[in-house]
Scaffold this motif. Structure first.
Motif, PDB file in Angstrom:
ATOM      1  N   ASN A 299      17.004   8.611 -15.201  1.00  0.00           N
ATOM      2  CA  ASN A 299      16.156   8.728 -16.160  1.00  0.00           C
ATOM      3  C   ASN A 299      15.574   9.974 -15.471  1.00  0.00           C
ATOM      4  N   ASP A 300      15.447  10.430 -14.672  1.00  0.00           N
ATOM      5  CA  ASP A 300      14.766  11.424 -13.862  1.00  0.00           C
ATOM      6  C   ASP A 300      13.658  11.336 -13.970  1.00  0.00           C
ATOM      7  N   GLN A 301      12.737   9.933 -14.601  1.00  0.00           N
ATOM      8  CA  GLN A 301      11.329   9.961 -14.375  1.00  0.00           C
ATOM      9  C   GLN A 301      11.229   9.779 -12.562  1.00  0.00           C
ATOM     10  N   LEU A 302      11.668   9.746 -12.090  1.00  0.00           N
ATOM     11  CA  LEU A 302      11.273   9.401 -10.279  1.00  0.00           C
ATOM     12  C   LEU A 302      12.265  10.550  -9.660  1.00  0.00           C
ATOM     13  N   ASP A 303      11.251  11.440  -8.820  1.00  0.00           N
ATOM     14  CA  ASP A 303      12.190  12.269  -7.827  1.00  0.00           C
ATOM     15  C   ASP A 303      12.535  11.643  -6.662  1.00  0.00           C
ATOM     16  N   VAL A 304      11.998  10.279  -6.259  1.00  0.00           N
ATOM     17  CA  VAL A 304      12.353   9.730  -4.388  1.00  0.00           C
ATOM     18  C   VAL A 304      12.596   8.461  -5.009  1.00  0.00           C
ATOM     19  N   ILE A 305      13.500   7.778  -4.735  1.00  0.00           N
ATOM     20  CA  ILE A 305      13.499   6.403  -4.353  1.00  0.00           C
ATOM     21  C   ILE A 305      13.566   6.475  -2.739  1.00  0.00           C
ATOM     22  N   CYS A 306      12.353   5.420  -1.707  1.00  0.00           N
ATOM     23  CA  CYS A 306      12.613   4.850  -0.912  1.00  0.00           C
ATOM     24  C   CYS A 306      12.942   3.279  -1.241  1.00  0.00           C
TER      25      CYS A 306
ATOM     26  N   GLU B 225       6.785  11.357  12.688  1.00  0.00           N
ATOM     27  CA  GLU B 225       6.340  12.767  13.820  1.00  0.00           C
ATOM     28  C   GLU B 225       7.750  13.098  11.904  1.00  0.00           C
ATOM     29  N   LYS B 226       8.385  11.776  11.725  1.00  0.00           N
ATOM     30  CA  LYS B 226       9.771  11.300  10.734  1.00  0.00           C
ATOM     31  C   LYS B 226       9.319  11.731   8.973  1.00  0.00           C
ATOM     32  N   LEU B 227       7.921  11.081   9.246  1.00  0.00           N
ATOM     33  CA  LEU B 227       7.558  11.577   8.009  1.00  0.00           C
ATOM     34  C   LEU B 227       6.190  12.811   8.005  1.00  0.00           C
ATOM     35  N   GLU B 228       6.450  13.825   8.720  1.00  0.00           N
ATOM     36  CA  GLU B 228       5.577  14.868   8.952  1.00  0.00           C
ATOM     37  C   GLU B 228       7.185  16.071   7.798  1.00  0.00           C
ATOM     38  N   ARG B 229       8.250  15.381   9.204  1.00  0.00           N
ATOM     39  CA  ARG B 229       9.791  15.783   8.675  1.00  0.00           C
ATOM     40  C   ARG B 229       9.932  15.996   6.998  1.00  0.00           C
ATOM     41  N   ILE B 230       9.803  14.772   6.862  1.00  0.00           N
ATOM     42  CA  ILE B 230      10.213  14.051   5.441  1.00  0.00           C
ATOM     43  C   ILE B 230       9.114  14.881   4.298  1.00  0.00           C
ATOM     44  N   THR B 231       7.865  15.300   4.604  1.00  0.00           N
ATOM     45  CA  THR B 231       7.112  15.780   4.174  1.00  0.00           C
ATOM     46  C   THR B 231       7.431  17.087   3.474  1.00  0.00           C
ATOM     47  N   GLN B 232       7.869  17.970   4.836  1.00  0.00           N
ATOM     48  CA  GLN B 232       8.347  19.122   4.720  1.00  0.00           C
ATOM     49  C   GLN B 232       9.335  19.455   3.988  1.00  0.00           C
ATOM     50  N   VAL B 233      10.493  18.586   4.286  1.00  0.00           N
ATOM     51  CA  VAL B 233      11.925  18.535   3.369  1.00  0.00           C
ATOM     52  C   VAL B 233      11.718  18.420   1.984  1.00  0.00           C
ATOM     53  N   LEU B 234      10.703  16.927   1.159  1.00  0.00           N
ATOM     54  CA  LEU B 234       9.956  16.887   0.085  1.00  0.00           C
ATOM     55  C   LEU B 234       9.950  18.451  -0.744  1.00  0.00           C
TER      56      LEU B 234
ATOM     57  N   HIS C  23       9.679  21.384   0.198  1.00  0.00           N
ATOM     58  CA  HIS C  23      10.657  22.503  -0.123  1.00  0.00           C
ATOM     59  C   HIS C  23      11.289  22.742  -0.855  1.00  0.00           C
ATOM     60  N   ASN C  24      12.265  21.630  -1.945  1.00  0.00           N
ATOM     61  CA  ASN C  24      12.581  21.544  -2.890  1.00  0.00           C
ATOM     62  C   ASN C  24      12.515  19.903  -3.908  1.00  0.00           C
ATOM     63  N   LYS C  25      11.884  20.253  -5.205  1.00  0.00           N
ATOM     64  CA  LYS C  25      11.790  18.672  -5.986  1.00  0.00           C
ATOM     65  C   LYS C  25      13.230  18.808  -6.696  1.00  0.00           C
TER      66      LYS C  25
ATOM     67  N   LEU D  70       3.989   8.894   1.169  1.00  0.00           N
ATOM     68  CA  LEU D  70       4.486  10.030   0.693  1.00  0.00           C
ATOM     69  C   LEU D  70       3.605  10.353  -0.790  1.00  0.00           C
ATOM     70  N   LYS D  71       3.854   9.653  -1.482  1.00  0.00           N
ATOM     71  CA  LYS D  71       2.999   9.505  -2.218  1.00  0.00           C
ATOM     72  C   LYS D  71       1.704  10.231  -2.119  1.00  0.00           C
ATOM     73  N   SER D  72       0.696   9.802  -1.050  1.00  0.00           N
ATOM     74  CA  SER D  72      -0.779  10.703  -1.108  1.00  0.00           C
ATOM     75  C   SER D  72      -0.383  12.479  -0.070  1.00  0.00           C
ATOM     76  N   ARG D  73       1.172  12.682   0.267  1.00  0.00           N
ATOM     77  CA  ARG D  73       1.853  14.014   0.366  1.00  0.00           C
ATOM     78  C   ARG D  73       2.233  14.576  -0.353  1.00  0.00           C
ATOM     79  N   VAL D  74       2.923  14.226  -0.938  1.00  0.00           N
ATOM     80  CA  VAL D  74       3.757  15.598  -1.508  1.00  0.00           C
ATOM     81  C   VAL D  74       3.670  14.889  -3.311  1.00  0.00           C
ATOM     82  N   ASP D  75       3.794  15.703  -4.158  1.00  0.00           N
ATOM     83  CA  ASP D  75       2.952  15.427  -5.498  1.00  0.00           C
ATOM     84  C   ASP D  75       4.606  15.774  -6.028  1.00  0.00           C
ATOM     85  N   GLN D  76       4.925  14.487  -5.693  1.00  0.00           N
ATOM     86  CA  GLN D  76       6.207  13.680  -6.770  1.00  0.00           C
ATOM     87  C   GLN D  76       6.109  12.969  -7.447  1.00  0.00           C
ATOM     88  N   ARG D  77       7.104  12.261  -8.125  1.00  0.00           N
ATOM     89  CA  ARG D  77       7.510  10.711  -8.624  1.00  0.00           C
ATOM     90  C   ARG D  77       8.264  10.215  -7.661  1.00  0.00           C
ATOM     91  N   ILE D  78       7.461   8.820  -6.974  1.00  0.00           N
ATOM     92  CA  ILE D  78       8.004   8.301  -5.893  1.00  0.00           C
ATOM     93  C   ILE D  78       7.406   6.697  -6.126  1.00  0.00           C
TER      94      ILE D  78
END
Length: 513
Positions: A279-286, A217-226, A228-230, A250-258
């Motif tokens: 340098n804005d070459q990545l969108d998300v850091i885990c 459920e955490k993973l689903e929620r983070i997917t929703q938040v990411l 919603h806005n990039k 998240l890489k398989s769920r969200v079209d963002q650079r993670i």
């Protein structure tokens, strides 16, 4: 020095026309020769409080900093700005390079060191031969025995200050309760330090706390938040395994650079990920708590906690990395009932159990007595089945009792037994303290009223009126937050161009598309 002169120096050396909150007051006191304890919120530019005085003093400024990557980054920034007389002495230097630096140490106006490097006899020898005007302790809460980043070599700094001639002292932190502020002064043997304390509550941050039933459920929620806005986002985890695992999910769920980041990675891999995010070459850091200190990225919009830390101080430090540009940002805390064992486990890994102390010291006595050669710290910790942090704590206490001088000495075994009783008492208090800090964190998670007021209440008497929606208990939802990712990108580009212009002394720079 008059305020006008200070602003002229600020513009000359750094290209800024105005000081940020607290900077001018602290610098003014330093130039008057007064010791200062500065408590400033993350992101206001604490480093300027010693970098500008370092350029104005005739002698040298010594800066004690906890992270090599933070020191190296600040040195690079200053050199890129045309300020060459700065150096960071660290363990990655080879012997010849370090010797060359030490031989000409008095030529540097700003010298960065770790607290451990400051205990190096050769380094200290060269420091005592030169004129030190200012001694700076960054992340000064580490000095406190009850701070949230216990480092034993921080507790030796008062002696180091005396060795270099008792210069003016500046201690800086973003999170220190009144209790810790008092302890910092006592540990530095400077009870009369001027305290310059500014509010640490972020008026541009909204807070959301959500309970989830499972990790899925955490993973689903983070997917929703990411989705919603990039926008630039940091996600904090308590373990390296979870940081890597959720990054791949998240890489398989969200079209963002993670990407993920933690202390177990190779240094070059860590530096690459950090630079890509900057340098804005990545969108998300885990990431784990290893990422963030000294990361001067202005357009981070969200900080998400997959796991909650063991102390409010750590949480405030981590959310402080968002919204440094003053634009709206948000913190999202997700938790499940099963998360509670994680911080407790970390406390147990950091602290020796009081009832185990006597047995540990007796084993240490027997180990040393039976060895023909001296064991190093790593070997001793392994023999005693202690973590590095646990052994460092035990070793420091033995040093205080004169039973250790870098290595254990064979003395009267009864003296070791007496020392065990003293260490056990210290640990009992420390266990109580750590568990109290954890309970503060848990209490905040379940607090039924305003989360903002509750979060900052241990640190300051009042909180300011936020410029954005307040918190989930005051009606805020993450979906309410509208982020303009394009604007974030433009702001970063403009910042980059401005910095480049400053390097070449081109004054005000106006970009054309």
């Amino acid at each position: 020095m008059r305020n006008l002169d200070l602003k002229e120096k600020l513009y000359k050396h750094f290209g800024y026309r105005q000081f940020r909150q607290g900077q001018e007051e602290i610098i003014g006191k330093i130039l008057e020769g007064r010791d200062v304890l500065g408590i400033l919120p993350t992101g206001v530019g604490k480093s300027l409080c010693f970098q500008l005085p370092a350029l104005l003093f005739s002698g040298s400024t010594v800066v004690v900093s906890p992270l090599i990557s933070l020191m190296v980054d600040q040195v690079k920034q200053m050199k890129a700005g045309g300020l060459k007389s700065v150096i960071a002495i660290n363990s990655f230097m080879d012997y010849k390079e370090k010797r060359k630096v030490l031989e000409q140490l008095d030529q540097y106006s700003l010298i960065y060191l770790s607290p451990e490097m400051l205990q190096n006899k050769s380094v200290m020898y060269h420091l005592t031969k030169m004129h030190v005007d200012l001694f700076v302790i960054d992340e000064a809460h580490c000095i406190s025995q009850w701070g949230h980043e216990f480092r034993t070599d921080y507790l030796k700094l008062s002696h180091s200050i005396k060795q270099v001639g008792n210069p003016v002292v500046l201690a800086l932190s973003a999170t220190a309760t009144p209790e810790v502020q008092t302890d910092i002064k006592e540990q530095l043997a400077r009870p009369e330090m001027d305290a310059v304390v500014y509010p640490m509550d972020k008026v541009n941050m909204s807070f959301a706390i959500e309970e989830t039933a499972s990790h899925e459920e955490k993973l689903e929620r983070i997917t929703q938040v990411l989705s919603h806005n990039k926008s630039p986002t940091m996600i904090y985890f308590s373990s390296r395994m979870w940081a890597e695992r959720i990054s791949e999910e998240l890489k398989s769920r969200v079209d963002q650079r993670i990407a993920f980041y933690h202390g177990g990675m190779e240094q070059m891999d860590r530096l690459l990920v950090q630079q890509q995010f900057m340098n804005d070459q990545l969108d998300v850091i885990c990431c784990t708590s290893a990422f963030g200190m000294g990361v001067d990225k202005s357009n981070i919009r969200r900080v998400i906690h997959y796991h909650f830390p063991s102390e409010l101080e750590s949480f405030i430090q981590e959310i402080g990395r968002a919204g440094r540009d003053g634009k709206p940002c948000a913190s999202l805390m997700l938790y499940t009932p099963g998360d509670y064992h994680l911080p407790q486990m970390f406390i147990e890994n950091e602290l020796v159990k009081p009832e185990d102390v006597e047995g540990i010291l007796h084993s240490l006595y027997d180990i040393v007595d039976s060895q023909d050669s001296i064991l190093n710290d790593e070997e001793i910790a392994e023999e005693l089945k202690l973590s590095e942090t646990q052994w460092n704590f035990i070793k420091y206490q033995l040093e205080q009792e004169k039973l250790v001088n870098h290595h254990p000495n064979i003395t009267d075994k009864h003296e070791w037994t007496r020392t065990a009783e003293k260490i056990r008492w210290i640990l009992q208090n420390r266990w109580k303290y750590k568990n109290r800090k954890l309970q503060e964190m848990v209490s905040w998670l379940h607090h039924p009223d305003c989360k903002r007021k509750k979060l900052y209440s241990p640190f300051q008497p009042e909180t300011r009126t936020p410029e954005v929606a307040c918190c989930s208990n005051c009606g805020f939802r993450m979906e309410d937050m509208k982020l303009d990712s394009e604007a974030s990108s433009v702001r970063f580009t403009d910042d980059w161009r401005s910095r480049l212009a400053k390097i070449f002394h081109q004054g005000d720079y106006h970009a054309t598309d």
